[in-house]
Scaffold this active site. Sequence first.
Site, PDB file in Angstrom:
ATOM      1  N   HIS A  62       0.874  -1.181   0.000  1.00  0.00           N
ATOM      2  CA  HIS A  62       0.000   0.000   0.000  1.00  0.00           C
ATOM      3  C   HIS A  62       0.910   1.230   0.000  1.00  0.00           C
ATOM      4  O   HIS A  62       1.705   1.413   0.918  1.00  0.00           O
ATOM      5  CB  HIS A  62      -0.925  -0.003   1.219  1.00  0.00           C
ATOM      6  N   GLU A  65       1.780   3.765   3.017  1.00  0.00           N
ATOM      7  CA  GLU A  65       2.170   3.235   4.331  1.00  0.00           C
ATOM      8  C   GLU A  65       3.678   3.395   4.489  1.00  0.00           C
ATOM      9  O   GLU A  65       4.468   2.502   4.227  1.00  0.00           O
ATOM     10  CB  GLU A  65       1.678   1.794   4.468  1.00  0.00           C
ATOM     11  N   HIS A 163       3.159  -3.346   7.003  1.00  0.00           N
ATOM     12  CA  HIS A 163       2.119  -2.359   6.704  1.00  0.00           C
ATOM     13  C   HIS A 163       1.954  -1.397   7.874  1.00  0.00           C
ATOM     14  O   HIS A 163       2.461  -1.636   8.968  1.00  0.00           O
ATOM     15  CB  HIS A 163       0.761  -3.061   6.499  1.00  0.00           C
ATOM     16  N   GLU A 227       1.213  -5.184  10.934  1.00  0.00           N
ATOM     17  CA  GLU A 227       0.732  -3.802  10.983  1.00  0.00           C
ATOM     18  C   GLU A 227       1.496  -3.094  12.099  1.00  0.00           C
ATOM     19  O   GLU A 227       1.367  -3.445  13.273  1.00  0.00           O
ATOM     20  CB  GLU A 227      -0.778  -3.766  11.286  1.00  0.00           C
TER      21      GLU A 227
HETATM   22 ZN    ZN Z   1      -1.500  -1.921   4.207  1.00  0.00          ZN
END
Ligand code: ZN
Length: 348
Positions: A62, A65, A163, A227
Site C-alpha cells: 500500500h 504506508e 504495513h 501492521e
Molecule cells: Zn496496508
Amino acid sequence: MLTQLIPAADFLKLTLDNPDGLAPFQFTLDNGTSVQVWDSGVICFEPYGATNEDVVLSCGVHGNETAPIEICAAIVKDILNERLAPSVRLLVLFGNPPAINAGSREITENLNRLFSGHHSKGAGLINAERRRAKALEQYVSQFYQQSRVTNQATRNRSLYDLHTAIRGSRFEKFAVCPFLHGKPWRKAEFAFLAACDVHTVLLMQTPATTFSYYASNEHEAHSFTIELGKVKPFGQNDMARFGRADSSLRALIRNEPVKAGAFDAEKFNMYKVYRSIVKQTQDFKLHFANDIENFTSYPPGTLLATDGDIEYRVEQEGEALIFPNAKVAIGQRAMLMVVPASVADNLA
Ligand code: ZN
C-alpha cells in the site's frame, strides 16, 4: 562503482525515479555480499557465506504506508554501505512504486487483494497493480527456488509483509497470520513478533488473496502481514515507535538468534476471525464513529452496520471489530469481526 549504479546507496530513490521498471543488474560488495537488482523495488542480497535462511521483507504494497518503506529503505542503504552485513539470503520488495510516488494506498486496485493468481482472474492483467502482483509472485518464487543449497527441504523460508493501518488500533501493532490449513503455529515466529513489539495476532481461518497467504500457501514460508502502527505521510513518522521492529529485523538479517526467545502465551492477545461482513449494497453504512480503533468491542446486541434491510449486531461477548471500511466495492469485505482465541492446541 556502487555510487554510479545506485547513487548514494538510495535504492528507494532509484525505484521511485523508475516506478514502472528497472533493467536488472548486479554487483558484489567488498564484504562479498552479492547484490542483484531484479526490477524497480526488487533487490536481492546473497551473503558471502552459506545459509539456510531465505528471508523476504516487503513494504509499500500500500503506497501510503510510509513507515515500513522508510525502515526497509534504511536497511537496504546500510547493507549497500556495508554497515549491515546480511548472513541470510534476503529479498527486499517495495511493493507498489507508482502508488508510493502518488502518496496513495493504490492507483486503481488494492494490490493486497490480487495474490494467489487473483491478478489474472476476471478481466485479467488490465492494470499496473495486477501486473505487479503477478511479477511479485514470480520474484518470490525465483528467490525461494534459487539457492546455493541443493536440498530444498533444509531451507527455512520466511516473508514479513510490513504495513501500517488506516486507523488507530487498541493494540498499536498487530500481525495477521495467514490460514495454515491445519499446520501448527510456530512458537519461534511468535517470539520474533514479540521481539518486534507485536503482541497481538489475528489468526485467519480461510484462504486469502494477500501476499502473506500466498507466501505461506505456495512456498511454505513462515509468513505474516505485520501492521506497525497508523499511516502517516513521509517524514512524519516517529521512528522511535518502530525501534524494536527495526532492530529485530536487522538482527534477523544478521541471523542472530532473535527467534530464540521463549514464547509466552500470557503476553499475547490472540484473536481468530468470527465472521467477515461483506458489503452487498450501495447503502452499506457503519453505525459507529469514523475514527473507531481496530479491536474495539461493544456489548452484545449493539448495532454495528446496516446494508439495505440487513442489520449487523454484536453477537458474542468479546467480539471485536477490525478493518472497517464502508467505501469498499460491493462484494468486498467491509469489516472483520474477531473473537479471542488460543493457539495452545496446535503449537510447534
Ligand atoms: Zn496496508
